[in-house]
Design an enzyme around this catalytic site. Sequence first.
Site, PDB file in Angstrom:
ATOM      1  N   SER A   1       0.759  -1.404   0.135  1.00  0.00           N
ATOM      2  CA  SER A   1      -0.065  -0.008  -0.036  1.00  0.00           C
ATOM      3  C   SER A   1       0.722   1.334   0.026  1.00  0.00           C
ATOM      4  O   SER A   1       2.110   1.256   0.540  1.00  0.00           O
ATOM      5  CB  SER A   1      -0.871  -0.022   1.356  1.00  0.00           C
TER       6      SER A   1
ATOM      7  N   TYR B   1      -2.480  -0.126  10.078  1.00  0.00           N
ATOM      8  CA  TYR B   1      -2.424  -0.723   8.641  1.00  0.00           C
ATOM      9  C   TYR B   1      -1.319  -0.577   7.883  1.00  0.00           C
ATOM     10  O   TYR B   1      -0.763  -1.720   7.141  1.00  0.00           O
ATOM     11  CB  TYR B   1      -3.730  -0.169   7.838  1.00  0.00           C
TER      12      TYR B   1
END
Length: 337
Positions: free
Chosen positions: A127, A152
């Site tokens: 990501s 995350y």
Amino acid sequence: MRILVTGTAGFVGAALTERLLARGDEVLGIDNHNDYYDPSLKEARLARFASHPNYTHLRADLADAAAVNRAFEEFKPQRVVNLAAQAGVRYSLKNPQVYVQSNLVGFVNVLEACRHGNVEHLVYASSSSVYGANRKLPFAVEDAVDHPVSLYAATKKANELMAHTYSHLYGLPTTGLRFFTVYGPWGRPDMSPILFADRIVRGEAIDVFNYGNHSRDFTYIDDIVEGVIRTLDHVARPDPAYDPLLPNTGTSNAPYRVYNIGNDQPVQLMRFIELLEQNLGRTVEKRLLPMQPGDVPDTWADVSALRRDVGYAPNTSIEVGVKRFAEWYRDYHHVES
């Protein structure tokens, strides 16, 4: 080829699976159908290809090592794309344990299964969030990513480190793709395009964080899928130019690669909202608010490495992409013109 794809009920996973089936691959899809967002959207995505003769679906959780191992042993995939993960920056502030189970435990189970199954290539989703507190733009894979600002993001950085370990120890070719704000038809309802569209259609004010000063490298789903397939077909190899005295964080002397995959065209969030309003035929109030914990002000992908190695060339403008998204949104949600 026989390709195992995790997260096939998800946004990117479903779009990728359609493309793989269309070109003649045999696909085993794994998804746990969790209720992080409306499962009916996941079922609707799956319905587009679930009956395809070359598709098999397994409802299972990657944290279940026995189920993962059984799937690999029975299907014997040649290549694997791991897209299943607990997504979302803000949700990770409230439910950290879910991220540990899905993104860490689940990922090591996939790595182990790939290792023992002699998989030719593992491609996995990282990501843009790994860039965290970085402020140098555009973000390049050679940049250090040691300052994540959400759990995350930390789990995605951990995935890259875990993958390198398996590439180094066991010669497993791995490629990580750092996704930049994917949008388009069938997108996730927890992401800004659908959140904004919902409010625009209902005539409700939109919360715009960082006082509207955000910019994002919005990347259309078709461009993302094209990049994933090109990467899957380009098996990671050791970098002959890798210098351990001057290490390049995107390559290794092991069969390991990390790439950015984005549009390389950052767009101001207010411009994105304006295009949504135009295509949905309504305007709404914007509430300008401070930046949220875990957010970053700007993202911008340097995709030069992916262009060089696999010929990646995103070509969907924000105007075209938002128009297609709005058309799908109207149809799926039965919105009158």
